[in-house]
Design an enzyme around this catalytic site. Structure first.
Site, short mmCIF file in Angstrom:
data_model
loop_
_atom_site.label_atom_id
_atom_site.label_comp_id
_atom_site.label_asym_id
_atom_site.label_seq_id
_atom_site.Cartn_x
_atom_site.Cartn_y
_atom_site.Cartn_z
N GLY A 1 41.78 46.71 66.94
CA GLY A 1 40.52 46.31 67.54
C GLY A 1 40.55 46.54 69.04
O GLY A 1 41.29 47.39 69.54
N ILE B 1 41.75 44.77 71.56
CA ILE B 1 43.03 44.55 72.22
C ILE B 1 44.03 45.63 71.83
O ILE B 1 44.75 46.18 72.68
CB ILE B 1 43.57 43.15 71.91
CG1 ILE B 1 42.66 42.08 72.54
CG2 ILE B 1 45.01 42.99 72.39
CD1 ILE B 1 43.00 40.66 72.16
N ILE C 1 51.29 39.31 70.21
CA ILE C 1 50.35 38.62 71.09
C ILE C 1 49.14 38.15 70.28
O ILE C 1 48.11 37.79 70.86
CB ILE C 1 49.90 39.51 72.27
CG1 ILE C 1 49.54 40.93 71.82
CG2 ILE C 1 51.03 39.60 73.30
CD1 ILE C 1 48.19 41.08 71.20
N ARG D 1 48.88 36.03 66.55
CA ARG D 1 49.08 34.68 66.05
C ARG D 1 50.48 34.60 65.43
O ARG D 1 50.93 35.54 64.75
CB ARG D 1 48.04 34.31 64.99
CG ARG D 1 46.66 33.99 65.54
CD ARG D 1 46.67 32.67 66.29
NE ARG D 1 45.34 32.27 66.75
CZ ARG D 1 44.86 32.53 67.94
NH1 ARG D 1 45.58 33.24 68.80
NH2 ARG D 1 43.66 32.11 68.29
N ASP E 1 54.55 35.98 72.43
CA ASP E 1 53.68 35.08 73.19
C ASP E 1 53.08 34.01 72.28
O ASP E 1 52.46 33.08 72.77
CB ASP E 1 52.56 35.87 73.87
CG ASP E 1 51.71 35.02 74.80
OD1 ASP E 1 52.30 34.26 75.61
OD2 ASP E 1 50.47 35.09 74.72
N GLU F 1 53.05 26.14 67.32
CA GLU F 1 52.99 25.90 68.77
C GLU F 1 52.66 24.44 69.08
O GLU F 1 51.86 23.82 68.38
CB GLU F 1 51.93 26.81 69.39
CG GLU F 1 52.26 28.28 69.24
CD GLU F 1 51.15 29.19 69.76
OE1 GLU F 1 50.11 28.68 70.24
OE2 GLU F 1 51.31 30.41 69.66
N HIS G 1 52.14 31.43 74.96
CA HIS G 1 50.76 31.74 74.56
C HIS G 1 49.85 31.84 75.80
O HIS G 1 48.87 31.10 75.92
CB HIS G 1 50.22 30.68 73.59
CG HIS G 1 49.07 31.19 72.76
ND1 HIS G 1 48.78 30.70 71.50
CD2 HIS G 1 48.13 32.14 73.02
CE1 HIS G 1 47.71 31.32 71.03
NE2 HIS G 1 47.30 32.20 71.92
#
Length: 316
Positions: A156, A158, A233, A235, A259, A264, A282
């Site tokens: 996509g 990113i 980067i 999930r 990240d 988390e 993150h």
């Protein structure tokens, strides 16, 4: 009376927070101790018309059910894995996100993680601080990026921004996702496994959905191989974290730059102890400029909703 908002996490932008306070009656769940939150929310729930949350926190079905007059969920981020979308659609609750404004910063962090991993930046920083250089301890050479191949899982906005940055480093790029992207010269691999087999570096950029959960499993990690590097980067749920730790410990995977994580902010001690991993908390979109722009989009969507105007960035 001002519309009442449930805020699950504050914006990093003080200006955005100030505008929320001016335009709405804000109830800040993040300020309430966890053991008191259920009773606190029950008292305020009947008046809540909007929820401001993040991609990671979302809004689950149980909390959504406790808000009988909820009209809109404004997500400060692009992730929707934490939002009970089916329930929201059933009830006609609008959902908005903050797309586009965070693309470049997240892509920058992805490249930073790759550079830090490939060029041993974190290890070398410790080497200097601990006096290894002064003691003239031998340094193992790092690996050049030029001439390598990077696979991008999820192509996509990113993923495509990462591809542009990689080209500047002389890295060949290919991608995989179930739906082919039209209008790109980047080749598409036959499968995620094939992408890993063909790549020196594998970037995880796919959305967090039930279909992508733990897509990066032991087989994909083994295919990436002992010289390979994994960058995530997207999930944490997209990776089988136990398999990742085992692959890094056993040498079946060379390195990782992460990240995001499965639970988390809790990161497994075994992962934190590994020398061949670069970890960040993150922070892909955590810049002053981007977080302000994200917060402004949240404000814009809320203002449009309560004014009866079209939403700026609705989720279909």
């Amino acid at each position: 009376m001002l519309p009442e908002l449930l805020i699950l996490a504050p914006s990093p932008s003080a200006a955005v927070n100030a505008q929320l306070e001016q335009q709405y009656t804000c109830h800040h769940a993040w300020q309430v101790p966890a053991d008191e939150r259920h009773a606190w929310l029950a008292e305020r729930a009947p008046a809540i018309r909007a929820v401001v949350t993040t991609g990671a926190l979302g809004l689950n079905a149980a909390d959504m059910a406790s808000l009988p007059h909820l009209e809109i969920i404004a997500v400060n981020g692009v992730g929707l894995d934490g939002v009970a979308l089916d329930r929201a659609r059933e009830r006609g609750i609008a959902v908005t996100t903050t797309p586009n404004v965070l693309t470049d910063d997240v892509a920058d962090v992805a490249l930073a993680l790759l550079l830090a991993s490939a060029r041993h930046i974190v290890t070398l920083d410790r080497f200097v601080r601990d006096g290894g250089w002064e003691r003239r301890v031998a340094i193992a050479p790092a690996s050049s990026l030029r001439g390598k191949t990077a696979g991008i899982f999820g192509f996509g906005q990113i993923g495509q921004a990462i591809a542009l940055r990689l080209a500047a480093f002389g890295v060949q790029v290919r991608y995989f996702q179930p739906r082919a992207i039209t209008g790109t010269s980047v080749p598409r691999a036959a499968s995620l496994l094939a992408l890993a087999q063909e790549s020196d570096y594998l970037f995880v950029c796919a959305p967090g959905t039930p279909a992508t959960r733990q897509s990066i499993d032991r087989g994909v990690l083994n295919a990436l191989g002992p010289q390979g590097t994994l960058i995530n980067i997207a999930r944490g749920a997209l990776i089988d974290e136990d398999a990742l730790i085992a692959a890094l410990q056993d040498g079946h995977l060379g390195a990782a730059g992460l990240d995001v994580f499965a639970d988390e902010p809790r990161v497994p001690a075994a992962l934190r102890a590994l020398p061949n991993v670069v970890l960040t908390p993150h922070v892909g979109s955590l810049t002053v400029e981007t977080r302000h722009a994200m917060g402004q989009l949240v404000l814009d969507n809320l203002q449009a909703h309560f004014a009866g105007l079209p939403l700026r960035t609705p989720v279909p």
